[in-house]
Design a protein around this motif. Structure first.
Motif, PDB file in Angstrom:
ATOM      1  N   THR A  94       0.111  14.553   2.409  1.00  0.00           N
ATOM      2  CA  THR A  94      -0.762  15.663   2.799  1.00  0.00           C
ATOM      3  C   THR A  94       0.052  16.691   3.565  1.00  0.00           C
ATOM      4  O   THR A  94       0.765  16.345   4.513  1.00  0.00           O
ATOM      5  CB  THR A  94      -1.912  15.170   3.701  1.00  0.00           C
ATOM      6  N   VAL A 145      -3.067  18.502  -2.247  1.00  0.00           N
ATOM      7  CA  VAL A 145      -2.072  18.073  -1.253  1.00  0.00           C
ATOM      8  C   VAL A 145      -1.919  19.119  -0.147  1.00  0.00           C
ATOM      9  O   VAL A 145      -1.661  18.783   1.014  1.00  0.00           O
ATOM     10  CB  VAL A 145      -0.723  17.806  -1.946  1.00  0.00           C
ATOM     11  N   ALA A 197      -1.754   8.452   9.587  1.00  0.00           N
ATOM     12  CA  ALA A 197      -0.567   8.414   8.732  1.00  0.00           C
ATOM     13  C   ALA A 197       0.391   7.326   9.195  1.00  0.00           C
ATOM     14  O   ALA A 197       0.355   6.874  10.345  1.00  0.00           O
ATOM     15  CB  ALA A 197       0.131   9.766   8.743  1.00  0.00           C
ATOM     16  N   ARG A 239       0.849  -1.198   0.000  1.00  0.00           N
ATOM     17  CA  ARG A 239       0.000   0.000   0.000  1.00  0.00           C
ATOM     18  C   ARG A 239       0.887   1.250   0.000  1.00  0.00           C
ATOM     19  O   ARG A 239       1.953   1.268   0.597  1.00  0.00           O
ATOM     20  CB  ARG A 239      -0.884  -0.010   1.261  1.00  0.00           C
ATOM     21  N   GLN A 240       0.421   2.285  -0.678  1.00  0.00           N
ATOM     22  CA  GLN A 240       1.128   3.556  -0.635  1.00  0.00           C
ATOM     23  C   GLN A 240       1.133   4.069   0.817  1.00  0.00           C
ATOM     24  O   GLN A 240       0.084   4.181   1.440  1.00  0.00           O
ATOM     25  CB  GLN A 240       0.437   4.575  -1.534  1.00  0.00           C
ATOM     26  N   SER A 277      -2.939   2.734  11.780  1.00  0.00           N
ATOM     27  CA  SER A 277      -1.802   3.602  11.505  1.00  0.00           C
ATOM     28  C   SER A 277      -1.056   3.911  12.790  1.00  0.00           C
ATOM     29  O   SER A 277      -1.674   4.107  13.835  1.00  0.00           O
ATOM     30  CB  SER A 277      -2.265   4.914  10.863  1.00  0.00           C
ATOM     31  N   ARG A 280       1.013   6.519   3.916  1.00  0.00           N
ATOM     32  CA  ARG A 280       0.364   7.814   4.146  1.00  0.00           C
ATOM     33  C   ARG A 280       1.344   8.716   4.896  1.00  0.00           C
ATOM     34  O   ARG A 280       1.798   8.361   5.991  1.00  0.00           O
ATOM     35  CB  ARG A 280      -0.928   7.627   4.940  1.00  0.00           C
ATOM     36  N   THR A 296       2.455   9.028  -3.471  1.00  0.00           N
ATOM     37  CA  THR A 296       1.255   9.745  -3.909  1.00  0.00           C
ATOM     38  C   THR A 296       0.335  10.147  -2.775  1.00  0.00           C
ATOM     39  O   THR A 296      -0.506  11.026  -2.949  1.00  0.00           O
ATOM     40  CB  THR A 296       0.456   8.877  -4.900  1.00  0.00           C
ATOM     41  N   ASN A 297       0.495   9.528  -1.609  1.00  0.00           N
ATOM     42  CA  ASN A 297      -0.411   9.803  -0.498  1.00  0.00           C
ATOM     43  C   ASN A 297       0.286  10.734   0.496  1.00  0.00           C
ATOM     44  O   ASN A 297       0.690  10.339   1.586  1.00  0.00           O
ATOM     45  CB  ASN A 297      -0.834   8.496   0.182  1.00  0.00           C
TER      46      ASN A 297
END
Length: 540
Positions: free
Chosen positions: A52, A254, A305, A23-24, A291, A26, A49-50
């Motif tokens: 924030t 983002v 995250a 998984r990408q 997480s 976070r 890509t993930n």
């Protein structure tokens, strides 16, 4: 919301699960200054890509703040690119045409806070007299000779004598005073003038170091700060253009503005994560994966995250670290935050309809003759203006008009920030009249000033190595959490970037940018190893 802690016998390892599923990860980045944007840009370029970004204010830039003034730009924050050879900020600016209109005179190789290398600094006393140029040059040579001595303690491993109390200010004042008093050729009046100039030089040094006083700067560590070779460059279009270049390829979704963070929960177990999720409105049918990190914002929103990269200033960490982290920071990291120094250096811009200074004047330096024997440069609140060391002439006038930039630092800068514009303008006008002896100087038609100390999301200008601290504290501040390489605990949950985390380049914009790339690189290397991902290591 409970503290999140992973027990040593836990078998529910969120990161291991994420890696198993490919998984990408976070990633949350706190802060959209140079460090935060450099982190984000590097991660996105390497396939993450993930990501924030949570920015407490309503804009990017952090301690870069360029203000449009007519057809020109004034810098309330970062102003100069310090050095060229190998400086990533310089190369960003040069490659993107930001230095095309930088004049040769602006490529200063001398004092970092002068706007032009040409011209002459006018050293004026509080009695309205200008100190002769040859006397200024004679003292400057003496001061620079002693300044070079302050570099030797770190660079050559020279032992520090007890009498200096490991303080740059105390050492400099003591050595310079002895040399002045032992000079058989100077009159008593000349010696007094030189002693007064010493105090002014130390104020300038404090502004450049962003320390309340050079007495607080560590002598044994002073020489570790590394200067990049080359001139200091001004960006005519504004330093914010460098920030915008870093941000231009970051998708808008983002970046999240006006999102101050209340608390960072780390080392969260699966049970803790579910409890946090239950308290947050995610508006989704399926629960997020467990997480190790939860970032709780002031507005109540929670962001789950695998990693969080904190780029908050040292000033913010000093103020908030005890409540910002749950569980709290390890003792040695908290002590590093406490020991390292940060203070406020503010600018005061004054615009005049016509110049009252001569064409060759590049700055007006304030020398108080009654401070010749001063031992401490801490002033009562009502005398805050005594910490203003100088007003520099902005150059070229074709771009800036007739503009001066004043400098003040320490607690006195905070006192200045509490005053209204009218009061500061009046006091500055009176100072200029007093020191130049020209009672006809009008009040400026406009004043603009910074307020870095009272900004709740900044709390200071930049860091310095305070007496009692060392480069090891900078490295401890930069060390990711958790420390222990325990396979039961996900690695690199909490990472730290920002100028205060760069051992050689603290206090600089290039230090901030490089620190952001450094932390992104930690994650890139982690996932290259874990995923076998075909990503490219950033060039830093």
């Amino acid at each position: 919301m409970q503290s999140c802690e992973i027990s040593s016998d836990s078998t529910d390892d969120p990161l291991s699960s994420a890696l198993h599923r490919h998984r990408q990860p976070r990633i949350a980045v706190i802060g959209a200054g140079l460090a935060g944007l450099a982190t984000t840009k590097t991660l996105l370029e390497n396939g993450f890509t993930n990501v924030t970004v949570l920015e407490a204010s309503d804009h990017i830039g952090g301690r870069v703040q360029s203000i449009q003034h007519g057809k020109t730009t004034l810098e309330l924050g970062a102003t100069w690119i310090h050095g060229a050879n190998g400086n990533p900020i310089y190369h960003l600016a040069e490659d993107n045409g930001l230095l095309e209109h930088t004049t040769e005179e602006e490529r200063s190789v001398g004092r970092i806070s002068l706007y032009a290398k040409n011209g002459v600094a006018h050293y004026q006393t509080n009695n309205g007299k200008r100190i002769p140029k040859d006397l200024v040059e004679e003292f400057s040579d003496l001061y620079n000779e002693v300044y070079e001595l302050t570099q030797e303690f770190f660079q050559n491993g020279k032992p520090v004598g007890a009498e200096s109390q490991n303080s740059v200010g105390i050492f400099t004042r003591d050595v310079v005073r002895k040399k002045i008093m032992l000079d058989p050729y100077d009159s008593e009046g000349t010696k007094k003038l030189k002693l007064s100039m010493l105090q002014q030089y130390l104020k300038v040094e404090s502004c450049e170091s962003s320390s309340p006083s050079m007495d607080e700067v560590s002598l044994s560590e002073f020489g570790e700060w590394t200067e990049i070779p080359g001139a200091h460059h001004v960006i005519p279009a504004g330093f914010i253009k460098v920030v915008e270049i870093l941000a231009q390829d970051i998708p808008s979704h983002v970046l999240h503005f006006s999102k101050p963070v209340r608390r960072i929960h780390w080392n969260c177990s699966s049970h803790d994560t579910e409890e946090i999720v239950d308290q947050a409105d995610h508006n989704q049918d399926q629960r997020p994966s467990p997480s190790p990190v939860c970032v709780e914002c002031e507005d109540g929103e929670c962001l789950l995250a695998d990693h969080v990269i904190i780029t908050a200033s040292l000033g913010v960490l000093k103020k908030a670290h005890e409540t910002l982290f749950s569980p709290g920071l390890p003792l040695d990291k908290a002590q590093a935050i406490q020991k390292l120094g940060i203070s406020t250096t503010d600018k005061i811009f004054l615009e005049f309809a016509e110049p009252f200074w001569s064409p060759e004047c590049n700055s007006i330096q304030f020398v108080w003759e009654d401070e010749a024997q001063l031992e401490s440069q801490a002033y009562p609140e009502e005398l805050w203006y005594r910490k203003i060391c100088s007003f520099d002439v902005l150059y070229p006038p074709e771009r800036y008009g007739h503009m001066l930039s004043g400098w003040i630092c320490g607690e006195e800068a905070l006192c200045m920030e509490k005053c209204d514009d009218e009061t500061v303008a009046e006091i500055c006008t009176e100072l200029l009249r007093q020191f130049t002896g020209n009672q006809n100087i009008p009040k400026p038609r406009r004043i603009l000033r910074s307020s870095w100390g009272s900004n709740p999301y900044i709390r200071g200008s930049y860091s310095f190595t305070r007496v009692g601290s060392s480069g090891r504290d900078v490295e401890k501040l930069a060390e990711p959490l958790p420390y222990i390489k325990n396979t039961k605990a996900p690695p690199l949950q909490v990472l730290f970037a920002g100028e205060a985390t760069h051992r050689k380049y603290y206090s600089t914009t290039h230090g901030a940018l490089l620190s952001g790339q450094r932390e992104a690189n930690r994650l890139i290397e982690l996932y290259q190893y874990s995923f076998g991902a075909e990503t490219t290591k950033p060039n830093i």
